[in-house]
Design a protein around this motif. Structure first.
Motif, PDB file in Angstrom:
ATOM      1  N   LEU A  30      89.606  48.715 -16.493  1.00  0.00           N
ATOM      2  CA  LEU A  30      88.458  48.601 -15.599  1.00  0.00           C
ATOM      3  C   LEU A  30      88.407  49.801 -14.657  1.00  0.00           C
ATOM      4  CD1 LEU A  30      88.775  44.852 -14.505  1.00  0.00           C
ATOM      5  CD2 LEU A  30      87.132  45.779 -16.150  1.00  0.00           C
ATOM      6  N   TRP A  31      87.201  50.145 -14.241  1.00  0.00           N
ATOM      7  CA  TRP A  31      87.032  51.157 -13.203  1.00  0.00           C
ATOM      8  C   TRP A  31      86.982  50.464 -11.843  1.00  0.00           C
ATOM      9  CZ3 TRP A  31      87.525  56.254 -13.413  1.00  0.00           C
ATOM     10  CH2 TRP A  31      87.508  56.866 -14.670  1.00  0.00           C
ATOM     11  N   VAL A  32      87.774  50.974 -10.905  1.00  0.00           N
ATOM     12  CA  VAL A  32      87.824  50.448  -9.551  1.00  0.00           C
ATOM     13  C   VAL A  32      87.131  51.452  -8.630  1.00  0.00           C
ATOM     14  CG1 VAL A  32      89.281  49.655  -7.654  1.00  0.00           C
ATOM     15  CG2 VAL A  32      89.995  49.265 -10.041  1.00  0.00           C
ATOM     16  N   LEU A  33      86.062  51.018  -7.995  1.00  0.00           N
ATOM     17  CA  LEU A  33      85.311  51.888  -7.089  1.00  0.00           C
ATOM     18  C   LEU A  33      85.678  51.564  -5.656  1.00  0.00           C
ATOM     19  CD1 LEU A  33      83.638  51.993  -9.773  1.00  0.00           C
ATOM     20  CD2 LEU A  33      81.603  52.274  -8.343  1.00  0.00           C
ATOM     21  N   ASP A  34      86.025  52.589  -4.909  1.00  0.00           N
ATOM     22  CA  ASP A  34      86.305  52.452  -3.488  1.00  0.00           C
ATOM     23  C   ASP A  34      85.134  53.025  -2.699  1.00  0.00           C
ATOM     24  OD1 ASP A  34      89.180  51.450  -3.202  1.00  0.00           O
ATOM     25  OD2 ASP A  34      89.437  53.120  -4.599  1.00  0.00           O
ATOM     26  N   PHE A  35      84.668  52.258  -1.704  1.00  0.00           N
ATOM     27  CA  PHE A  35      83.533  52.674  -0.890  1.00  0.00           C
ATOM     28  C   PHE A  35      83.996  53.075   0.506  1.00  0.00           C
ATOM     29  CE2 PHE A  35      82.062  49.645  -4.055  1.00  0.00           C
ATOM     30  CZ  PHE A  35      80.987  50.314  -4.616  1.00  0.00           C
ATOM     31  N   ARG A  36      83.199  53.892   1.152  1.00  0.00           N
ATOM     32  CA  ARG A  36      83.556  54.334   2.494  1.00  0.00           C
ATOM     33  C   ARG A  36      83.688  53.152   3.444  1.00  0.00           C
ATOM     34  NH1 ARG A  36      84.202  59.050   4.316  1.00  0.00           N
ATOM     35  NH2 ARG A  36      83.176  60.012   2.525  1.00  0.00           N
ATOM     36  N   ALA A  39      84.431  47.426 -12.540  1.00  0.00           N
ATOM     37  CA  ALA A  39      83.453  47.420 -13.627  1.00  0.00           C
ATOM     38  C   ALA A  39      84.104  47.891 -14.909  1.00  0.00           C
ATOM     39  CB  ALA A  39      82.267  48.311 -13.286  1.00  0.00           C
ATOM     40  N   ARG A  40      83.618  47.358 -16.036  1.00  0.00           N
ATOM     41  CA  ARG A  40      84.115  47.802 -17.326  1.00  0.00           C
ATOM     42  C   ARG A  40      83.694  49.237 -17.605  1.00  0.00           C
ATOM     43  NH1 ARG A  40      88.042  45.902 -19.391  1.00  0.00           N
ATOM     44  NH2 ARG A  40      87.254  43.768 -19.617  1.00  0.00           N
ATOM     45  N   TYR A  41      82.428  49.561 -17.304  1.00  0.00           N
ATOM     46  CA  TYR A  41      81.899  50.900 -17.576  1.00  0.00           C
ATOM     47  C   TYR A  41      81.387  51.519 -16.272  1.00  0.00           C
ATOM     48  CZ  TYR A  41      81.950  49.139 -22.345  1.00  0.00           C
ATOM     49  OH  TYR A  41      82.340  48.587 -23.535  1.00  0.00           O
ATOM     50  N   LEU A  42      81.509  52.834 -16.204  1.00  0.00           N
ATOM     51  CA  LEU A  42      81.046  53.582 -15.037  1.00  0.00           C
ATOM     52  C   LEU A  42      80.101  54.677 -15.506  1.00  0.00           C
ATOM     53  CD1 LEU A  42      81.147  54.389 -12.021  1.00  0.00           C
ATOM     54  CD2 LEU A  42      83.198  55.739 -12.549  1.00  0.00           C
ATOM     55  N   ILE A  43      78.922  54.732 -14.894  1.00  0.00           N
ATOM     56  CA  ILE A  43      77.935  55.783 -15.175  1.00  0.00           C
ATOM     57  C   ILE A  43      77.723  56.569 -13.893  1.00  0.00           C
ATOM     58  CG2 ILE A  43      75.579  56.305 -15.891  1.00  0.00           C
ATOM     59  CD1 ILE A  43      75.509  53.668 -17.385  1.00  0.00           C
ATOM     60  N   SER A  44      77.886  57.884 -13.989  1.00  0.00           N
ATOM     61  CA  SER A  44      77.704  58.732 -12.814  1.00  0.00           C
ATOM     62  C   SER A  44      77.141  60.071 -13.246  1.00  0.00           C
ATOM     63  CB  SER A  44      79.038  58.944 -12.080  1.00  0.00           C
ATOM     64  OG  SER A  44      78.877  59.843 -10.989  1.00  0.00           O
ATOM     65  N   MET A  45      76.246  60.608 -12.457  1.00  0.00           N
ATOM     66  CA  MET A  45      75.816  61.984 -12.673  1.00  0.00           C
ATOM     67  C   MET A  45      76.947  62.888 -12.258  1.00  0.00           C
ATOM     68  SD  MET A  45      72.406  63.870 -11.211  1.00  0.00           S
ATOM     69  CE  MET A  45      72.093  65.614 -11.493  1.00  0.00           C
ATOM     70  N   SER A  46      77.100  64.051 -12.914  1.00  0.00           N
ATOM     71  CA  SER A  46      78.181  64.966 -12.552  1.00  0.00           C
ATOM     72  C   SER A  46      78.047  65.439 -11.116  1.00  0.00           C
ATOM     73  CB  SER A  46      78.214  66.155 -13.511  1.00  0.00           C
ATOM     74  OG  SER A  46      76.987  66.844 -13.477  1.00  0.00           O
ATOM     75  N   ASN A  84      85.542  54.703 -20.985  1.00  0.00           N
ATOM     76  CA  ASN A  84      84.434  53.929 -20.416  1.00  0.00           C
ATOM     77  C   ASN A  84      83.715  54.640 -19.276  1.00  0.00           C
ATOM     78  OD1 ASN A  84      85.305  52.026 -22.229  1.00  0.00           O
ATOM     79  ND2 ASN A  84      86.041  50.566 -20.702  1.00  0.00           N
ATOM     80  N   LEU A  85      83.905  55.956 -19.170  1.00  0.00           N
ATOM     81  CA  LEU A  85      83.184  56.751 -18.174  1.00  0.00           C
ATOM     82  C   LEU A  85      82.097  57.548 -18.881  1.00  0.00           C
ATOM     83  CD1 LEU A  85      82.787  58.091 -15.342  1.00  0.00           C
ATOM     84  CD2 LEU A  85      84.436  59.837 -16.101  1.00  0.00           C
ATOM     85  N   PHE A  86      80.891  57.491 -18.336  1.00  0.00           N
ATOM     86  CA  PHE A  86      79.773  58.248 -18.885  1.00  0.00           C
ATOM     87  C   PHE A  86      79.181  59.109 -17.779  1.00  0.00           C
ATOM     88  CE2 PHE A  86      79.948  54.267 -21.307  1.00  0.00           C
ATOM     89  CZ  PHE A  86      80.050  54.759 -22.606  1.00  0.00           C
ATOM     90  N   THR A  87      79.066  60.399 -18.025  1.00  0.00           N
ATOM     91  CA  THR A  87      78.426  61.300 -17.072  1.00  0.00           C
ATOM     92  C   THR A  87      77.092  61.745 -17.640  1.00  0.00           C
ATOM     93  OG1 THR A  87      79.615  63.201 -18.019  1.00  0.00           O
ATOM     94  CG2 THR A  87      80.573  62.163 -16.070  1.00  0.00           C
ATOM     95  N   ARG A 120      87.499  46.657 -25.622  1.00  0.00           N
ATOM     96  CA  ARG A 120      87.967  46.689 -24.240  1.00  0.00           C
ATOM     97  C   ARG A 120      87.707  48.055 -23.610  1.00  0.00           C
ATOM     98  NH1 ARG A 120      93.519  47.036 -21.903  1.00  0.00           N
ATOM     99  NH2 ARG A 120      93.684  45.544 -20.195  1.00  0.00           N
ATOM    100  N   SER A 121      87.872  49.078 -24.407  1.00  0.00           N
ATOM    101  CA  SER A 121      87.636  50.430 -23.913  1.00  0.00           C
ATOM    102  C   SER A 121      87.297  51.343 -25.076  1.00  0.00           C
ATOM    103  CB  SER A 121      88.859  50.972 -23.167  1.00  0.00           C
ATOM    104  OG  SER A 121      89.944  51.200 -24.062  1.00  0.00           O
ATOM    105  N   MET A 122      86.636  52.444 -24.759  1.00  0.00           N
ATOM    106  CA  MET A 122      86.348  53.488 -25.742  1.00  0.00           C
ATOM    107  C   MET A 122      86.521  54.844 -25.070  1.00  0.00           C
ATOM    108  SD  MET A 122      82.212  52.876 -26.033  1.00  0.00           S
ATOM    109  CE  MET A 122      82.037  54.217 -27.211  1.00  0.00           C
ATOM    110  N   ASP A 123      87.251  55.710 -25.754  1.00  0.00           N
ATOM    111  CA  ASP A 123      87.600  57.019 -25.197  1.00  0.00           C
ATOM    112  C   ASP A 123      87.406  58.061 -26.293  1.00  0.00           C
ATOM    113  OD1 ASP A 123      88.579  59.075 -23.664  1.00  0.00           O
ATOM    114  OD2 ASP A 123      90.664  58.400 -23.672  1.00  0.00           O
TER     115      ASP A 123
END
Length: 508
Positions: A120-126, A133-140, A383-386, A423-426
């Motif tokens: 899983l992706w663990v997101l920390d906020f300010r 989340a299982r998957y994370l989508i972020s712009m570079s 599971n990270l997509f940019t 569970r994951s894809m890399d």
């Protein structure tokens, strides 16, 4: 963020509610995936079109092409829409597709870490909160971080200073002496508008850019009615715009060919017809091939230099005083306000730490040579997509075209993984390596190769931002994922909560 959301496991977490995040959310929802959340650090959606407010702001891609294909806007006012109209379009898409319950505002991500044990992706906020989340989508995101030049003594400057990406709406430019540092895409839009109200405008140019005529015009009421009642006519117009932009590609691909000669003739004719003074014309003439750097479009940039209170300085800036900018030739130029039109940081500069397998961050892995497969997935970051990642930007097509191709690819990956209970894809390291070496080989002979002074090369001369593909080639490459190119792990007991449960929680 609602405590319910922090306690549950999302299927997908999306960082940012600009065109990328909004488009990803809409397409996930249309695909039946509702267990997702868009985390936006600001208080409103929009990204660069929310933040950029400088005078003259507009898109340099035709409006009907700079929009989602699944959400056409028949009411665009002009061929090149102004920035506020584009922001309004984003808000309409938000309402049309019911995205309100899926966006959390005021949630700035400061770190994203992949938990290998839980996959899983663990997101920390300010704010101190977390989300998983299982998957994370972020712009570079590198291309949204303003770049500032280093100027000796700049701390002593007593006037106002602002980047075009961080505009001060409350500053009154009337009667002021304005120093514009840089003449990039935002500069050529802002300079003519500043010249209308300022006492003087001094443009400090490091390198001139090739500028094509914009030929902007308003859409008639009849045309807008036609687009509204005959959607096929609007789709045909969009295709025509796409094909017109695609005509630029042969010029970039073959700098010695007829299309490049035609593009060069168009750019030089635009300059020569506008600027009669041979000295000024020489200052505005680049010493590199058309297309080597980003080709800009404007109808009023060159004419602004014909005004008596607008001047062009091509000598390097060496320092600043309380109210002056000093150049290498010793000249001093009065300035009440500095406007930076100096672009953005490179794609490798990340706004927050993304840590994948074995404790390595994306910034460390990318380093000076950012590399991803298709610009979307990076080996070692399951599971990270940019979106708009390395080697996915165009020199001729719309960024919205890239965003849609990437988002569609991502949604197909997530849907397939869900059906297979992965569970994951890399992405495999050898696949990524071979792909990126192939990309670099294809750059050979293009206008960007050789000694072309482009910012999207790294220090070693490797092109890390743009793609060598045509629009059609890029479309075909992203059309269907090849799942043999991934290392996958089957699902264990811990799984994301159901979409139905999330949909209920999001609406509460």
């Amino acid at each position: 963020m609602d405590i319910k959301h922090s306690e549950m496991i999302l299927e997908v977490a999306i960082v940012g509610a600009g065109f990328t995040g909004l488009g990803a959310g809409i397409q996930l929802k249309r695909a039946g995936i509702t267990n997702f959340r868009i985390f936006e650090q600001a208080a409103a959606l929009g990204g660069v079109w929310r933040d950029n407010r400088y005078p003259g702001l507009c898109c340099d891609i035709p409006s009907h092409l700079y929009s989602y294909s699944f959400a056409p806007n028949p009411g665009w006012s002009r061929r090149y829409a102004p920035g506020r109209e584009i922001w309004a379009y984003q808000q309409r898409c938000h309402e049309q597709f019911g995205m309100g319950s899926f966006i959390s505002y005021g949630m700035e991500v400061v770190a994203a870490t992949y938990d290998e044990q839980a996959a899983l992706w663990v997101l920390d906020f300010r704010s101190g909160e977390q989300a998983r989340a299982r998957y994370l989508i972020s712009m570079s995101r590198g291309l949204s971080l303003p770049q500032y030049p280093k100027i000796e003594g700049i701390e002593s400057f007593a006037g106002a200073a602002m980047h075009t990406a961080c505009w001060d709406d409350n500053y009154d430019f009337r009667g002021k002496h304005v120093a514009v540092i840089g003449n990039g895409a935002s500069g050529i839009q802002a300079i003519p508008q500043l010249a209308k109200v300022a006492a003087s405008v001094t443009v400090f140019q490091r390198t001139p850019s090739w500028v094509l005529p914009r030929k902007d015009r308003a859409y008639s009421a009849l045309r807008k009615v036609l687009f509204r009642w005959l959607p096929g006519a609007q789709r045909l117009h969009r295709l025509q715009l796409f094909l017109t932009q695609e005509l630029i590609y042969p010029a970039l691909k073959n700098p010695g060919g007829i299309m490049h000669k035609a593009l060069t003739w168009l750019a030089t004719t635009h300059l020569n017809r506008t600027i009669g003074d041979p000295v000024l014309r020489q200052k505005l003439t680049p010493n590199f091939a058309v297309g080597c750097k980003r080709v800009l479009v404007s109808d009023d940039y060159y004419p602004s230099f014909l005004l008596p209170h607008v001047s062009l300085q091509t000598t390097a800036i060496t320092g600043a005083t309380e109210n002056e900018v000093i150049c290498a030739d010793g000249t001093r130029h009065r300035a009440d306000v500095l406007v930076y039109s100096t672009g953005f940081k490179n794609i490798g500069d990340m706004p927050f730490a993304i840590t994948g397998k074995h404790g390595k961050t994306l910034a460390q892995v990318w380093g000076q040579e950012p590399a991803a497969y298709l610009g979307v997935v990076t080996a070692g970051f399951p599971n990270l997509f940019t979106v708009l990642g390395p080697n996915s930007a165009f020199g001729h097509q719309s960024a919205l075209f890239v965003i849609e191709r990437h988002v569609n690819y991502i949604v197909r990956c997530i849907r397939h993984a869900g059906r297979k209970d992965w569970r994951s894809m890399d992405v495999r390291g050898d696949v990524q390596h071979d792909y990126n070496e192939m990309m670099q080989q294809r750059f050979k002979g293009m206008v960007w190769s050789g000694s072309c002074p482009v910012w999207f090369k790294n220090e070693g001369g490797r092109i890390v931002t743009n793609t060598p593909d045509s629009g059609f080639g890029f479309w075909r490459r992203l059309m269907r994922p090849n799942f043999d190119e991934f290392v996958v792990e089957q699902t264990r007991d811990e799984r994301p909560t159901s979409g139905a449960r999330y949909a209920r929680a999001a609406s509460e």
